[in-house]
Design a protein around this motif. Structure first.
Motif, PDB file in Angstrom:
ATOM      1  N   ILE A 117       0.873  -1.173   0.000  1.00  0.00           N
ATOM      2  CA  ILE A 117       0.000   0.000   0.000  1.00  0.00           C
ATOM      3  C   ILE A 117       0.912   1.225   0.000  1.00  0.00           C
ATOM      4  N   LEU A 118       0.925   1.960  -1.084  1.00  0.00           N
ATOM      5  CA  LEU A 118       1.831   3.113  -1.185  1.00  0.00           C
ATOM      6  C   LEU A 118       1.219   4.389  -0.620  1.00  0.00           C
ATOM      7  N   LYS A 119      -0.102   4.489  -0.628  1.00  0.00           N
ATOM      8  CA  LYS A 119      -0.784   5.700  -0.121  1.00  0.00           C
ATOM      9  C   LYS A 119      -1.393   5.374   1.239  1.00  0.00           C
ATOM     10  N   GLU A 120      -0.558   5.476   2.279  1.00  0.00           N
ATOM     11  CA  GLU A 120      -0.946   5.008   3.614  1.00  0.00           C
ATOM     12  C   GLU A 120      -2.122   5.789   4.197  1.00  0.00           C
ATOM     13  N   GLU A 121      -2.119   7.114   4.054  1.00  0.00           N
ATOM     14  CA  GLU A 121      -3.187   7.921   4.649  1.00  0.00           C
ATOM     15  C   GLU A 121      -4.523   7.664   3.960  1.00  0.00           C
ATOM     16  N   ALA A 122      -4.492   7.551   2.629  1.00  0.00           N
ATOM     17  CA  ALA A 122      -5.725   7.231   1.895  1.00  0.00           C
ATOM     18  C   ALA A 122      -6.237   5.860   2.319  1.00  0.00           C
ATOM     19  N   PHE A 123      -5.314   4.924   2.534  1.00  0.00           N
ATOM     20  CA  PHE A 123      -5.696   3.577   2.980  1.00  0.00           C
ATOM     21  C   PHE A 123      -6.405   3.641   4.330  1.00  0.00           C
ATOM     22  N   LYS A 124      -5.843   4.377   5.272  1.00  0.00           N
ATOM     23  CA  LYS A 124      -6.459   4.472   6.601  1.00  0.00           C
ATOM     24  C   LYS A 124      -7.855   5.087   6.514  1.00  0.00           C
ATOM     25  N   ALA A 125      -8.004   6.079   5.656  1.00  0.00           N
ATOM     26  CA  ALA A 125      -9.318   6.707   5.492  1.00  0.00           C
ATOM     27  C   ALA A 125     -10.337   5.706   4.959  1.00  0.00           C
ATOM     28  N   ARG A 126      -9.928   4.891   3.974  1.00  0.00           N
ATOM     29  CA  ARG A 126     -10.846   3.904   3.405  1.00  0.00           C
ATOM     30  C   ARG A 126     -11.187   2.819   4.435  1.00  0.00           C
ATOM     31  N   VAL A 127     -10.217   2.407   5.238  1.00  0.00           N
ATOM     32  CA  VAL A 127     -10.483   1.391   6.260  1.00  0.00           C
ATOM     33  C   VAL A 127     -11.477   1.923   7.291  1.00  0.00           C
ATOM     34  N   ASN A 128     -11.304   3.176   7.697  1.00  0.00           N
ATOM     35  CA  ASN A 128     -12.251   3.764   8.648  1.00  0.00           C
ATOM     36  C   ASN A 128     -13.659   3.858   8.057  1.00  0.00           C
ATOM     37  N   GLU A 129     -13.747   4.154   6.755  1.00  0.00           N
ATOM     38  CA  GLU A 129     -15.051   4.157   6.092  1.00  0.00           C
ATOM     39  C   GLU A 129     -15.658   2.752   6.087  1.00  0.00           C
ATOM     40  N   ALA A 130     -14.800   1.752   5.856  1.00  0.00           N
ATOM     41  CA  ALA A 130     -15.280   0.367   5.852  1.00  0.00           C
ATOM     42  C   ALA A 130     -15.780  -0.040   7.240  1.00  0.00           C
ATOM     43  N   LEU A 131     -15.071   0.369   8.278  1.00  0.00           N
ATOM     44  CA  LEU A 131     -15.501   0.054   9.645  1.00  0.00           C
ATOM     45  C   LEU A 131     -16.857   0.695   9.945  1.00  0.00           C
ATOM     46  N   GLU A 132     -17.042   1.903   9.467  1.00  0.00           N
ATOM     47  CA  GLU A 132     -18.315   2.597   9.664  1.00  0.00           C
ATOM     48  C   GLU A 132     -19.450   1.883   8.926  1.00  0.00           C
ATOM     49  N   ALA A 133     -19.132   1.379   7.729  1.00  0.00           N
ATOM     50  CA  ALA A 133     -20.160   0.721   6.908  1.00  0.00           C
ATOM     51  C   ALA A 133     -20.480  -0.697   7.374  1.00  0.00           C
ATOM     52  N   ALA A 134     -19.570  -1.293   8.136  1.00  0.00           N
ATOM     53  CA  ALA A 134     -19.711  -2.712   8.515  1.00  0.00           C
ATOM     54  C   ALA A 134     -20.642  -2.885   9.709  1.00  0.00           C
ATOM     55  N   LYS A 135     -21.848  -2.357   9.560  1.00  0.00           N
ATOM     56  CA  LYS A 135     -22.868  -2.563  10.584  1.00  0.00           C
ATOM     57  C   LYS A 135     -23.635  -3.831  10.223  1.00  0.00           C
ATOM     58  N   GLU A 136     -24.106  -4.537  11.226  1.00  0.00           N
ATOM     59  CA  GLU A 136     -24.852  -5.761  10.954  1.00  0.00           C
ATOM     60  C   GLU A 136     -26.057  -5.442  10.057  1.00  0.00           C
ATOM     61  N   PRO A 137     -26.324  -6.215   8.997  1.00  0.00           N
ATOM     62  CA  PRO A 137     -25.692  -7.475   8.599  1.00  0.00           C
ATOM     63  C   PRO A 137     -24.729  -7.319   7.411  1.00  0.00           C
ATOM     64  N   VAL A 138     -23.979  -6.227   7.338  1.00  0.00           N
ATOM     65  CA  VAL A 138     -23.184  -5.912   6.144  1.00  0.00           C
ATOM     66  C   VAL A 138     -21.756  -6.441   6.260  1.00  0.00           C
ATOM     67  N   LEU A 139     -21.295  -7.088   5.185  1.00  0.00           N
ATOM     68  CA  LEU A 139     -19.887  -7.440   5.016  1.00  0.00           C
ATOM     69  C   LEU A 139     -19.293  -6.424   4.046  1.00  0.00           C
ATOM     70  N   VAL A 140     -18.087  -5.945   4.337  1.00  0.00           N
ATOM     71  CA  VAL A 140     -17.473  -4.907   3.504  1.00  0.00           C
ATOM     72  C   VAL A 140     -16.125  -5.392   2.981  1.00  0.00           C
ATOM     73  N   THR A 141     -15.821  -4.990   1.751  1.00  0.00           N
ATOM     74  CA  THR A 141     -14.503  -5.262   1.184  1.00  0.00           C
ATOM     75  C   THR A 141     -13.979  -4.001   0.517  1.00  0.00           C
ATOM     76  N   LEU A 142     -12.674  -3.925   0.320  1.00  0.00           N
ATOM     77  CA  LEU A 142     -12.091  -2.807  -0.422  1.00  0.00           C
ATOM     78  C   LEU A 142     -11.941  -3.215  -1.877  1.00  0.00           C
ATOM     79  N   GLY A 143     -12.275  -2.310  -2.782  1.00  0.00           N
ATOM     80  CA  GLY A 143     -12.113  -2.553  -4.209  1.00  0.00           C
ATOM     81  C   GLY A 143     -11.139  -1.550  -4.787  1.00  0.00           C
ATOM     82  N   ILE A 144     -10.136  -2.029  -5.479  1.00  0.00           N
ATOM     83  CA  ILE A 144      -9.095  -1.153  -6.020  1.00  0.00           C
ATOM     84  C   ILE A 144      -9.515  -0.645  -7.393  1.00  0.00           C
ATOM     85  N   VAL A 145      -9.515   0.670  -7.555  1.00  0.00           N
ATOM     86  CA  VAL A 145      -9.862   1.270  -8.847  1.00  0.00           C
ATOM     87  C   VAL A 145      -8.845   0.777  -9.881  1.00  0.00           C
ATOM     88  N   PRO A 146      -9.282   0.046 -10.929  1.00  0.00           N
ATOM     89  CA  PRO A 146      -8.327  -0.578 -11.852  1.00  0.00           C
ATOM     90  C   PRO A 146      -7.645   0.435 -12.774  1.00  0.00           C
TER      91      PRO A 146
END
Length: 353
Positions: A117-146
């Motif tokens: 992961i070369l963009k560490e701060e952007a990564f942390k922001a996306r992970v925090n968004e994923a944690l916020e979205a991962a409310k029951e019953p949601v499973l979350v994954t990160l998708g890399i813009v191709p």
């Protein structure tokens, strides 16, 4: 309830031979030449998101000592030893069911140990968004813009919306070139980074629904987790449990899966070519981690221990890699042969693998 991190560090990474060896795979190497191994970088990446006492590493029994050496802050209970490789669903189930004994409603982030992961701060922001979205019953994954029609990655199709976490429509394993190009052109596909975020109750519910026997097997260990009986129980489970990936077994079948789009400078670093792409290069496009003298040499990747001087004249588009008792010199566009090299070298002498 706390957020826990599960780092998957049990793979061998054959395509990265001879750096990645069966007794010391790539996640335990300083592949990027930055002074830290990939495992150490993965753990540090979550600083400020996950407390050290809530980091768990799932690895093979044979690598547990290396994990402890590289991440000395881990207690023995935070290193989960797999007796066999059974793909990612059992790996994640083991960690989730063990953690649930202490923290039954915790949120879990699952991350591979060998991704860049070369963009560490952007990564942390996306992970925090994923944690916020991962409310029951949601499973979350990160998708890399191709950035290209790559056939080496899985793809996730999502439903266009203004939401940060977008609804997943389909998962597709590594497609052929024509399909990958169609995915890229359509604009609603991202690469599957293999990073998951969910609450333990959501994961248990989906595992019970789609892989019921696997869920039962790990639930039966509740009395043994964090005790001296845990290793023996896990050996028995792994001897009989199904080998299946998290994607195939759970994510593709779950009723509510979201994806966070991420531009984070990601690479799964699966091949020498991918390392060449992300590394800094000289004016002739050589990526060098070695002491070298280069003459009329272009577009090469050279990774050799620095106690040797490497002199190269007239090479273009080659891999030159040495580790331990193996030196490999191979055209970069023939790197798919590496698995064959490993197979043949192992027949010569298992110490070469």
């Amino acid at each position: 309830m706390p957020t826990c991190l599960v780092i998957m560090a049990g793979g061998i990474g054959t395509r990265f031979w001879p750096i990645s060896r069966s007794n010391y795979p790539k996640q335990f190497h300083d592949v990027l030449g930055v002074g830290k191994t990939m495992l150490q970088q993965t753990a540090e990446r979550f600083e400020g998101i996950v407390a050290p006492e809530n980091i768990y590493v799932v690895t093979s029994e044979e690598f547990a000592g290396i994990v402890q050496e590289q991440l000395p802050f881990l207690s023995p209970d935070q290193i989960l030893k797999e007796p066999q490789r059974k793909n990612t669903a059992p790996c994640i189930a083991y960690a989730a069911y063990k953690i649930s004994k202490k923290h039954p409603k915790a949120k879990i982030i699952v991350a591979p140990a060998d991704h860049v992961i070369l963009k560490e701060e952007a990564f942390k922001a996306r992970v925090n968004e994923a944690l916020e979205a991962a409310k029951e019953p949601v499973l979350v994954t990160l998708g890399i813009v191709p950035t290209r029609a790559d056939t080496g990655y899985g793809y996730i199709q999502y439903q266009e919306s203004n939401e940060t976490a977008k609804t997943v429509k389909t998962f597709t394993e590594k497609p052929n070139v024509e399909l990958a190009e169609a995915f890229l052109e359509s604009g609603d596909y991202v690469w599957n980074a293999g990073l998951f975020v969910f609450s333990i109750p959501t994961f248990k519910h989906e595992l019970t629904k789609h892989l019921s026997r696997l869920a039962e097997q790990f639930e039966e260990g509740r009395a043994f987790y964090y005790t001296e009986q845990e290793p023996e129980f896990i050996r028995k489970v792994y001897a009989v449990c199904k080998s299946i990936s998290m994607d195939n077994g759970v994510m593709e079948k779950a009723r509510e899966v979201k994806v966070i789009l991420a531009d984070i400078g990601w690479s799964d670093l699966g091949t020498w070519k991918s390392l060449h792409e992300i590394n800094e290069k000289d004016e002739l496009q050589n990526a060098v981690d070695a002491q070298v003298m280069l003459y009329e040499t272009t577009d090469c990747i050279i990774k050799v221990p620095k106690d040797k001087l490497v002199v190269i004249h007239g090479l273009s588009n080659y891999i030159v890699a040495e580790h331990g008792n193996v030196l490999m010199i191979c055209p970069k566009d023939q790197e798919q042969q590496v698995k064959q090299f490993v197979e043949d070298a192992t027949k010569l002498d298992p110490n070469f693998s």
